[in-house]
Design a protein around this motif. Structure first.
Motif, PDB file in Angstrom:
ATOM      1  N   GLY A 249      17.336   4.805  -3.262  1.00 19.48           N
ATOM      2  CA  GLY A 249      16.180   4.067  -3.143  1.00 19.48           C
ATOM      3  C   GLY A 249      16.131   3.084  -2.076  1.00 19.48           C
ATOM      4  O   GLY A 249      15.602   1.866  -2.110  1.00 19.48           O
ATOM      5  N   SER A 250      16.663   3.296  -0.820  1.00 12.94           N
ATOM      6  CA  SER A 250      16.911   2.425   0.327  1.00 12.94           C
ATOM      7  C   SER A 250      15.624   2.354   1.233  1.00 12.94           C
ATOM      8  O   SER A 250      15.450   1.650   2.235  1.00 12.94           O
ATOM      9  N   ALA A 251      14.818   3.438   1.200  1.00 13.55           N
ATOM     10  CA  ALA A 251      13.331   3.453   1.917  1.00 13.55           C
ATOM     11  C   ALA A 251      12.407   2.521   1.623  1.00 13.55           C
ATOM     12  O   ALA A 251      12.318   2.061   0.292  1.00 13.55           O
ATOM     13  N   VAL A 252      11.388   2.415   2.587  1.00 13.29           N
ATOM     14  CA  VAL A 252      10.224   1.753   2.017  1.00 13.29           C
ATOM     15  C   VAL A 252       9.145   2.638   2.768  1.00 13.29           C
ATOM     16  O   VAL A 252       9.139   3.305   3.590  1.00 13.29           O
ATOM     17  N   TYR A 253       7.960   2.457   1.766  1.00 13.86           N
ATOM     18  CA  TYR A 253       6.641   3.145   2.145  1.00 13.86           C
ATOM     19  C   TYR A 253       5.585   2.416   2.128  1.00 13.86           C
ATOM     20  O   TYR A 253       5.552   1.380   1.631  1.00 13.86           O
ATOM     21  N   THR A 254       4.715   3.147   2.546  1.00 12.50           N
ATOM     22  CA  THR A 254       3.197   2.500   2.453  1.00 12.50           C
ATOM     23  C   THR A 254       2.395   3.261   1.309  1.00 12.50           C
ATOM     24  O   THR A 254       2.840   4.232   0.855  1.00 12.50           O
ATOM     25  N   TRP A 255       1.522   2.462   1.133  1.00 16.89           N
ATOM     26  CA  TRP A 255       0.624   3.075  -0.036  1.00 16.89           C
ATOM     27  C   TRP A 255       0.120   4.531   0.529  1.00 16.89           C
ATOM     28  O   TRP A 255      -0.141   5.429  -0.254  1.00 16.89           O
ATOM     29  N   GLU A 256      -0.073   4.528   1.760  1.00 18.95           N
ATOM     30  CA  GLU A 256      -0.969   5.872   2.219  1.00 18.95           C
ATOM     31  C   GLU A 256       0.317   7.008   1.848  1.00 18.95           C
ATOM     32  O   GLU A 256      -0.309   8.054   1.706  1.00 18.95           O
ATOM     33  N   GLU A 257       1.421   6.806   2.247  1.00 18.94           N
ATOM     34  CA  GLU A 257       2.571   7.683   2.094  1.00 18.94           C
ATOM     35  C   GLU A 257       2.632   7.942   0.212  1.00 18.94           C
ATOM     36  O   GLU A 257       2.496   9.116   0.083  1.00 18.94           O
ATOM     37  N   VAL A 258       2.636   6.939  -0.300  1.00 18.53           N
ATOM     38  CA  VAL A 258       2.641   7.367  -1.855  1.00 18.53           C
ATOM     39  C   VAL A 258       1.607   8.073  -2.385  1.00 18.53           C
ATOM     40  O   VAL A 258       1.923   8.950  -3.125  1.00 18.53           O
ATOM     41  N   GLN A 259       0.358   7.778  -1.786  1.00 20.53           N
ATOM     42  CA  GLN A 259      -0.733   8.407  -2.428  1.00 20.53           C
ATOM     43  C   GLN A 259      -0.804   9.774  -1.806  1.00 20.53           C
ATOM     44  O   GLN A 259      -1.706  10.623  -2.353  1.00 20.53           O
TER      45      GLN A 259
END
Length: 454
Positions: free
Chosen positions: A27-37
């Motif tokens: 769980g070391s990554a960070v994401y934007t909402w665009e990627e999650v969606q």
């Protein structure tokens, strides 16, 4: 919601995909909402809880609440739904750890799809107050007495026949008492199904199977998988099974027009407010639900629920076969289901059917529940008649809250709605029932107009 994310200087969510290194189980990554969606499709599903990003693609099939209810939140923030459905969220989080792939970037807001951050935070503050004041704790005596009055009705119905015989008038009275018992058992199984009675979830599950299985002859798993979808996305087309009418009815303002433009006419929808009385209340439980329940139990090989339901029918026929024989006993249970079905349909539809019915709009938890739900005025009769589901708004916001506390939280919910300009509708019982028919007529007229002119 944990973590209170930030926005860009322009006030818009940060754009782009993965902001940091692609994370795996650590769980070391960070994401934007665009990627999650982007991960909101069957076979590729992520969701966010308290700003943590989870890949649930492979796990959805093992979700105790069913595949669909959790899949409905793929690509979204599921924090409020997660907390609402689980009496002990911290315990459930242990099962989420292997699914953790990262978190939202610090520049990302905690809310997806432009939801009102202040409203979300205010609702979460209300949720915290509810927990602090013990409004999620049940009174065992209340539910013990409630179960007692159901069993008493069962005993009185049978005793009536033993003492005075099986005349038409006494058989009708017996049927009314059994229908009342079945309806009230329906509200009680609803309490256990939502884990709102016992402190331990396992006790709720066992008692749920007893009430819905032994007292009603139905299936706990069938009910769970269907009903939790309704709570997750009420009145959302293709996600709430309660508004999936299998082309028999068209509902709301959007669906009738869509059907009309496509020239779809599975039924004469402009008469649906009339044929509703013939195929809605009379047939839902004795025909549609009964067939669906047994199909589900056999297709899913749910032998435990099947065994529980068989104990109901064994008990029923042992009690009533001596009076009516096989054919008469079948006729009796069918008539009882017929009466119960009317009760069930009007109570369950008056809170939802006249409200907004639309496709997915990605609203926050409070707004989504209020747009598809209304209350019925409180009275001793209304509380008993509806199993306290006259407080449908409070029940949908806090589904694990024991029903005897709805009236305590209702003023707090109303105040929050007034603050944010969200309509909080309360109707009389009479108006709510009339509105069901009016809404069907309105939708039918919209379909006819679109069918003829568009």
């Amino acid at each position: 919601m944990g973590g209170g994310g930030q926005q860009t200087d322009s006030g818009e969510p940060a754009k782009g995909g993965v902001v940091g290194p692609v994370g795996g189980r650590g769980g070391s990554a960070v994401y934007t909402w665009e990627e999650v969606q982007r991960h909101s499709h069957r076979g590729d599903q992520w969701l966010v809880i308290d700003r943590k990003v989870y890949n649930i693609t492979q796990w959805v099939k093992r979700h105790p609440g069913g595949i669909r209810v959790i899949s409905h939140f793929a690509g979204e923030d599921a924090t409020d739904a997660f907390v609402a459905f689980h009496p002990n969220p911290n315990f459930v989080r242990k099962f989420l750890k292997p699914l953790l792939i990262g978190e939202l970037a610090p520049t990302e807001p905690s809310q997806d799809h432009g939801k009102n951050a202040v409203l979300v935070q205010d609702f979460q503050a209300l949720r915290n107050r509810v927990e602090r004041e013990g409004l999620l704790c049940a009174r065992p005596l209340f539910f013990s007495l409630y179960l007692g009055h159901i069993l008493l009705l069962e005993a009185l119905a049978l005793g009536l026949l033993w003492v005075w015989g099986t005349s038409w008038s006494l058989t009708l009275l017996c049927s009314l008492m059994l229908a009342t018992s079945q309806s009230q058992a329906g509200w009680l199984q609803h309490d256990f199904g939502h884990l709102s009675v016992c402190k331990k979830s396992s006790w709720n599950h066992v008692l749920h199977k007893f009430v819905i299985g032994h007292l009603k002859g139905a299936s706990a798993n069938w009910w769970n998988h269907r009903h939790f979808q309704h709570h997750a996305k009420p009145n959302v087309l293709s996600k709430d099974p309660d508004v999936n009418m299998l082309h028999v009815f068209v509902l709301g303002d959007k669906q009738p027009v869509e059907y009309g433009i496509k020239k779809l006419k599975y039924m004469p929808y402009h008469h649906q407010h009339q044929y509703f009385f013939l195929i809605g209340p009379p047939l839902l439980i004795p025909v549609f639900f009964t067939i669906q329940i047994f199909q589900t139990m056999f297709s899913q090989r749910n032998w435990v629920d099947l065994a529980w339901s068989m104990t109901f029918y064994l008990r029923f026929f042992c009690c009533y076969y001596p009076f009516f024989g096989l054919f008469g006993s079948v006729a009796l249970i069918t008539f009882v289901r017929f009466l119960e079905s009317h009760w069930f349909v009007w109570v369950t539809q008056m809170n939802h059917l006249p409200m907004e019915i639309d496709h997915e709009r990605h609203q926050d938890w409070l707004t989504m529940q209020l747009s598809g739900t209304c209350n019925i005025e409180q009275s001793t009769f209304n509380d008993w008649f509806s199993g306290h589901l006259n407080f449908q708004i409070e029940h949908h916001l806090f589904p694990t809250m024991p029903r005897h506390n709805y009236h305590l939280v209702a003023p707090l919910v109303r105040t929050l709605c007034e603050k944010h300009g969200i309509p909080y509708q309360v109707k009389t019982l009479k108006k709510a029932i009339i509105d069901v028919v009016r809404s069907l007529k309105k939708s039918g007229d919209l379909w006819l107009d679109a069918y003829l002119h568009k």
